[in-house]
Design a protein around this motif. Structure first.
Motif: not given
Lengths: 212, 232
Positions: A64, A66, A112
């Motif tokens: 997750t 980025p 994240w």
């Protein structure tokens, strides 16, 4: 002769069983911390906790996180690696399908999070640190992507957080550092919106050399 | 010619046992002699008996001696005990002189006590969670200890981590306990180590303190308190 040998072994084993040595007392106290903190978290004996021989620490990046920010994460780690003159932190991709939360499972991770408790919405990120004796064995970083927006080059508005500065700070925690307040440092507890604090200071350099 | 005395093996063993028993009784008698209880006269002439061993009477200590002596008496027998199923730390009692030169238990002069704990092996963003257990300083019925302040873990562990203050009533209407948490963010730590004791006097600048390193130096190891621990 064998009896003396056995006695020596028993003495050696007894010596191994003793805990760490505390610092000396003074007129008012019986004992003090085993070591100066030097900017590190200390255990109950007052020993600095760090990764000791388990360097470099490998942080698994959760899917997750980025991809466009992975370079920023690696750049943040490089600041610490450069100061130490060795690789303190490296990264691996977490492809095991593990849940997107900071679980205590002996695996150090970076997450994240789009979900974040409202009661902790003032926290930009959080790093959990676990140790046994004076050796760290796990650290998990979670970034609050629900209540904060981040920037790499230029902020869109005054509340945006400089991601590299934030990650340098969190990776400092990963290495065992605590917050500083009396000296210029990347380990100050608060990072204002739009502020950039990505240069390690002399205090940070001295700190990291105490353990690595 | 002198005859050489030789012990047969069973006789030698018996002699060794007798010698060891002699040493054992010697130590017992010495201990009894040095730890006999004292009677102390109060200022108004009435005799008050505190059934404590002589080493717990610090009423005649000089200020210099007292600085460290009270720490030994407070901590040397420190132990985790269970009260109504909840763990707490029981400390040692000691006697002092009050302003009228009357010998009294420490709790008479320092009516409030803090037990300060740090989470073991955990930090959230570089900050170790802390727990302060505050309550009345109570002398135990046997007068040798200070009563433990039990931590209501069942209530705490079922509460959100954002709740940083809890209260709990002591049995027999002995008062209430307040428990304060700091730096608990992700989850409730369940293993805690005693890092300090603070006794508060009747004025704000009058207190007695012991830190966690002193706890270790006296006990030889940290004193751990575990949530949900069952103690016999």
């Amino acid at each position: 002769m064998p009896r003396r040998f056995i006695i020596l072994i028993i003495f050696a084993l007894c010596a191994c069983e003793r805990g760490p040595t505390l610092g000396p007392g003074d007129d008012n106290s019986l004992a003090t911390a085993s070591q100066a903190d030097c900017g590190f978290v200390q255990n109950s004996y007052g020993q600095r906790v760090s990764w000791k021989k388990n360097i470099p620490v490998t942080l698994k990046i959760h899917p997750t996180f980025p991809p466009e920010y992975e370079d920023t994460l690696k750049k943040a780690a490089q600041h610490w690696n450069d100061v130490a003159g060795m690789t303190l932190i490296n990264f691996a991709t977490d492809s095991a399908g593990s849940p997107n939360k900071a679980e205590k499972n002996l695996i150090s991770t970076v997450h994240w999070l789009q979900e974040w408790p409202e009661t902790q919405k003032n926290l930009q990120a959080l790093t959990n640190l676990y140790w046994q004796g004076n050796s760290l064995y796990e650290s998990d970083v979670i970034v609050d992507a629900k209540y904060f927006n981040f920037f790499v080059d230029k902020p869109q508005n005054s509340n945006d957080i400089h991601l590299e500065s934030l990650l340098i700070h969190e990776l400092g925690h990963v290495l065992g550092l605590k917050h500083r307040s009396t000296v210029p440092s990347v380990m100050w507890a608060t990072l204002q919106g739009a502020a950039i604090r990505s240069d390690l200071t002399d205090a940070d350099r001295e700190t990291i050399k105490c353990e690595y | 010619m002198k005859k050489k005395i030789t012990f047969k093996k069973p006789v030698r063993t018996f002699t060794v046992i007798l010698v060891l028993l002699g040493i054992h009784f010697g130590i017992m008698l010495a201990e009894k002699h040095f730890t006999q209880t004292r009677k102390m006269a109060s200022q108004d002439g009435a005799t008050e008996k505190y059934s404590v061993s002589a080493d717990k009477d610090l009423s005649e200590s000089s200020p210099e001696e007292f600085k460290k002596a009270f720490k030994y008496q407070l901590l040397k027998d420190a132990v985790i005990v269970s009260t109504q199923g909840n763990p707490g730390v029981r400390l040692g009692n000691f006697l002092m002189k009050d302003s009228r030169r009357v010998t009294v238990p420490v709790c008479d002069l320092y009516p409030t006590i803090d037990f300060i704990f740090a989470a073991e092996g955990i930090a959230f963003s570089g900050e170790i969670p802390h727990m302060i257990v505050r309550g009345p300083c109570l002398t135990s019925p046997d007068q040798n200890h200070l009563e433990a302040l039990p931590v209501p873990w069942g209530k705490i562990l079922n509460s959100p981590v954002q709740q940083f203050e809890f209260t709990s009533a002591l049995p027999y209407e002995q008062g209430k306990i307040s428990i304060y948490f700091r730096n608990v963010i992700e989850f409730w730590p369940t293993e805690w180590v005693l890092i300090g004791v603070k006794l508060y006097g009747k004025t704000s600048d009058d207190n007695l303190q012991v830190n966690g390193y002193e706890v270790i130096s006296i006990l030889g190891q940290p004193l751990y308190l575990k949530a949900g621990e069952t103690i016999e």
